[in-house]
Design an enzyme around this catalytic site. Structure first.
Site, PDB file in Angstrom:
ATOM      1  N   HIS A 125     -26.961 -14.881 -36.983  1.00  0.00           N
ATOM      2  CA  HIS A 125     -26.755 -14.001 -38.136  1.00  0.00           C
ATOM      3  C   HIS A 125     -26.634 -12.566 -37.661  1.00  0.00           C
ATOM      4  CE1 HIS A 125     -28.413 -11.530 -41.617  1.00  0.00           C
ATOM      5  NE2 HIS A 125     -27.329 -12.098 -42.118  1.00  0.00           N
ATOM      6  N   SER A 126     -25.586 -11.867 -38.110  1.00  0.00           N
ATOM      7  CA  SER A 126     -25.411 -10.443 -37.826  1.00  0.00           C
ATOM      8  C   SER A 126     -25.351 -10.201 -36.312  1.00  0.00           C
ATOM      9  CB  SER A 126     -26.548  -9.654 -38.490  1.00  0.00           C
ATOM     10  OG  SER A 126     -26.271  -8.282 -38.504  1.00  0.00           O
ATOM     11  N   PHE A 127     -26.235  -9.358 -35.768  1.00  0.00           N
ATOM     12  CA  PHE A 127     -26.300  -9.135 -34.322  1.00  0.00           C
ATOM     13  C   PHE A 127     -26.493 -10.451 -33.573  1.00  0.00           C
ATOM     14  CE2 PHE A 127     -29.346  -8.629 -30.750  1.00  0.00           C
ATOM     15  CZ  PHE A 127     -28.549  -7.919 -29.861  1.00  0.00           C
TER      16      PHE A 127
END
Length: 295
Positions: A125-127
């Site tokens: 998720h995300s980074f």
């Protein structure tokens, strides 16, 4: 920023009590990412019926720790899946913020190899998308599918900061320069508008109370991703329409700007923002991750 109104897809489920126990291997029992324990059951749009049994390894993003996954992991386990939520360097109970992207990657690789996990659905998720890009280079034989949820998919030689809009990148650089330990702590107004834009004020404040300063160095490191782009591993992208962390258009955004870099991939969409739904609608997120990971 999102001029269209996406349809919210609903899936009828029935209860499944075939949940195996004892699969939660995260060593962290305390933390700020507390989820509402009745949310998975009260989200009536996502009552569960039997699913293909999968093994998920969930990798969180910046300004979070492994507790980000608590509610989502609980729903997946209740539906018969095996779920692991490894913590990585510089996060959770680790006080050392002087970490590199390679150290973060090693944390996840070591977890997977020490647990001897195979045929995993590796979710970032995300980074965390940049993390699973690098992790997959080292343990590709253990991965059944990669799933990116509103996650960065960097080009070879890029850093995460290269994909930020100029105004956001400048803000991060200023926050980094003003810190005493090379970290970035998001001011609440920025966090509220970009990361939890669909949350109520009370929900946003509750989520923000669990946010810790993020090690800055890994966000600005250039990554060699040549091996990643040569991997044949199946890939999926989960995109939430109301995620405001990256603006859509003008060379930015999650989908298709990031997702198309995966080549052939499965696209799963949902109606949510960057962080709120992990807390308020974990059953919905769990269903999207299942759709992304199943055969």
């Amino acid at each position: 920023m999102f001029p269209y109104q996406p349809q919210v897809h609903q899936y009828p489920y029935s209860n499944n009590q075939l949940m195996p126990h004892g699969y939660y291997n995260s060593p962290y029992s305390d933390g700020g990412w507390l989820w509402q324990q009745n949310t998975w059951a009260s989200d009536e749009s996502y009552r569960m019926h039997p699913q293909q049994r999968l093994c998920f390894v969930l990798v969180h993003g910046s300004w979070a720790d492994a507790h980000f996954w608590d509610g989502i992991a609980e729903v997946l386990r209740r539906n018969g899946h095996v779920v692991y939520t490894p913590e990585y360097a510089g996060h959770g109970s680790d006080p050392n913020k002087n970490v590199t992207h390679a150290m973060i990657t090693k944390s996840v690789v070591d977890f997977i190899t020490k647990q001897d996990l195979c045929d995993i659905i590796l979710v970032g998720h995300s980074f965390g998308g940049t993390v699973i890009q690098k992790v997959s280079e080292q343990v590709s034989d253990r991965i059944k599918r990669l799933v990116f949820w509103d996650a960065f998919v960097l080009k070879d030689g890029e850093s995460l900061s290269d994909e930020l809009p100029p105004q956001t990148k400048q803000a991060f650089e200023q926050l980094r320069a003003s810190s005493k330990d090379d970290t970035i702590m998001l001011p609440f107004p920025l966090f509220r508008d970009l990361f939890v834009n669909t949350a109520s004020l009370e929900e946003a404040e509750s989520i923000y109370s669990g946010v810790a300063p993020e090690p800055a160095k890994p966000l600005f490191e250039k990554l060699n991703l040549k091996v990643f782009y040569a991997l044949p591993t199946p890939k999926s992208y989960v995109y939430f329409y109301q995620d405001g962390v990256l603006p859509q258009g003008e060379g930015f955004g999650w989908n298709p700007h990031m997702s198309i870099r995966l080549g052939l991939f499965r696209l799963i969409v949902g109606d949510g923002d960057h962080m709120t739904d992990s807390r308020t609608r974990p059953a919905m997120v769990a269903q999207k991750l299942y759709e992304a990971g199943r055969d």
